[in-house]
Motif scaffolding. Structure first.
Motif, mmCIF file in Angstrom:
data_model
loop_
_atom_site.group_PDB
_atom_site.id
_atom_site.type_symbol
_atom_site.label_atom_id
_atom_site.label_comp_id
_atom_site.label_asym_id
_atom_site.label_seq_id
_atom_site.Cartn_x
_atom_site.Cartn_y
_atom_site.Cartn_z
ATOM 1 N N MET A 44 0.839 -1.186 0.000
ATOM 2 C CA MET A 44 0.000 0.000 0.000
ATOM 3 C C MET A 44 0.879 1.242 0.000
ATOM 4 O O MET A 44 1.906 1.260 0.652
ATOM 5 N N ARG A 45 0.365 2.260 -0.688
ATOM 6 C CA ARG A 45 1.064 3.534 -0.723
ATOM 7 C C ARG A 45 0.563 4.399 0.426
ATOM 8 O O ARG A 45 -0.623 4.458 0.714
ATOM 9 N N ARG A 46 1.467 5.055 1.104
ATOM 10 C CA ARG A 46 1.119 5.920 2.227
ATOM 11 C C ARG A 46 0.373 7.162 1.709
ATOM 12 O O ARG A 46 0.765 7.744 0.701
ATOM 13 N N LEU A 47 -0.682 7.550 2.416
ATOM 14 C CA LEU A 47 -1.472 8.732 2.067
ATOM 15 C C LEU A 47 -1.202 9.824 3.085
ATOM 16 O O LEU A 47 -1.165 9.557 4.295
ATOM 17 N N ASN A 48 -1.009 11.022 2.615
ATOM 18 C CA ASN A 48 -0.835 12.153 3.510
ATOM 19 C C ASN A 48 -2.064 12.242 4.417
ATOM 20 O O ASN A 48 -3.196 12.293 3.930
ATOM 21 N N LEU A 49 -1.872 12.255 5.723
ATOM 22 C CA LEU A 49 -2.974 12.242 6.682
ATOM 23 C C LEU A 49 -3.939 13.408 6.456
ATOM 24 O O LEU A 49 -5.148 13.280 6.693
ATOM 25 N N SER A 50 -3.446 14.538 5.978
ATOM 26 C CA SER A 50 -4.323 15.687 5.743
ATOM 27 C C SER A 50 -5.343 15.412 4.637
ATOM 28 O O SER A 50 -6.295 16.162 4.478
ATOM 29 N N LYS A 51 -5.172 14.327 3.888
ATOM 30 C CA LYS A 51 -6.116 13.963 2.832
ATOM 31 C C LYS A 51 -6.998 12.778 3.223
ATOM 32 O O LYS A 51 -7.809 12.315 2.420
#
Length: 180
Positions: free
Chosen positions: A1-8
């Motif tokens: 899995m690719r990490r997602l910026n928490l702000s998104k």
């Protein structure tokens, strides 16, 4: 899995239906676009998130009533236009070609062009989180309307449109309230 910026992260869950909320203040009707909505339970209790930054919020606080109007995909450009303008200096019903229809139990109008309308009373305002809790007191649906697909905001300027409906009523029958 690719990490997602928490702000998104909110874009993964925001996709409830975009609604239009009408209010009445003084002699003026107004309408605002809301994409943060929640069904509270099987009763007609809903929540929206809004606050003092929205022109309509003062009317919600003072008059404690509104209409949740549910638009369909054919109204998307109007919905976005309503959400990017203010009722402080714009008659949104006129500007966006919407027809106000007198409600039965609240002063704010229904919107004729919308697929459904729910007359609501404000039963709580949770200031810490800018949540307005609403109780539905009457509801209407335009069953003759051909377009019934609702729009869901992702939160980044893009939208998702309802697709195919999948029926699992028999499997869920024990969990559904009577008449649903």
């Amino acid at each position: 899995m690719r990490r997602l910026n928490l702000s998104k992260a909110f874009t993964l869950m925001e996709s409830g239906p975009v609604v239009l909320v009408t209010t009445h203040h003084g002699k003026k009707d107004n309408v605002m676009t809301i994409s943060w909505t929640m069904v509270m339970d099987f009763t007609p209790v809903f929540a929206i998130t809004t606050g003092p930054w929205n022109y309509s919020f003062a009317a919600l606080q003072k008059n404690r009533e509104c209409v949740i109007a549910i638009p369909t995909v054919d109204l998307l450009d109007k919905v976005v236009g309503i959400g990017t303008s203010t009722g402080a200096d714009t008659d949104k019903f006129s500007t966006f070609g919407l027809t106000p229809v007198q409600a039965r139990l609240v002063k704010p109008p229904l919107i004729r062009e919308c697929f459904a309308n729910i007359e609501c009373k404000v039963i709580d305002i949770v200031k810490k989180h800018n949540i307005v809790v609403l109780e539905g007191v009457a509801a209407y649906v335009d069953t003759a309307r051909k377009e019934k697909r609702m729009v869901h905001a992702v939160g980044d300027g893009t939208f998702i449109v309802d697709g195919r409906r999948i029926d699992r009523r028999k499997m869920m029958a024990s969990k559904l309230p009577p008449g649903v």
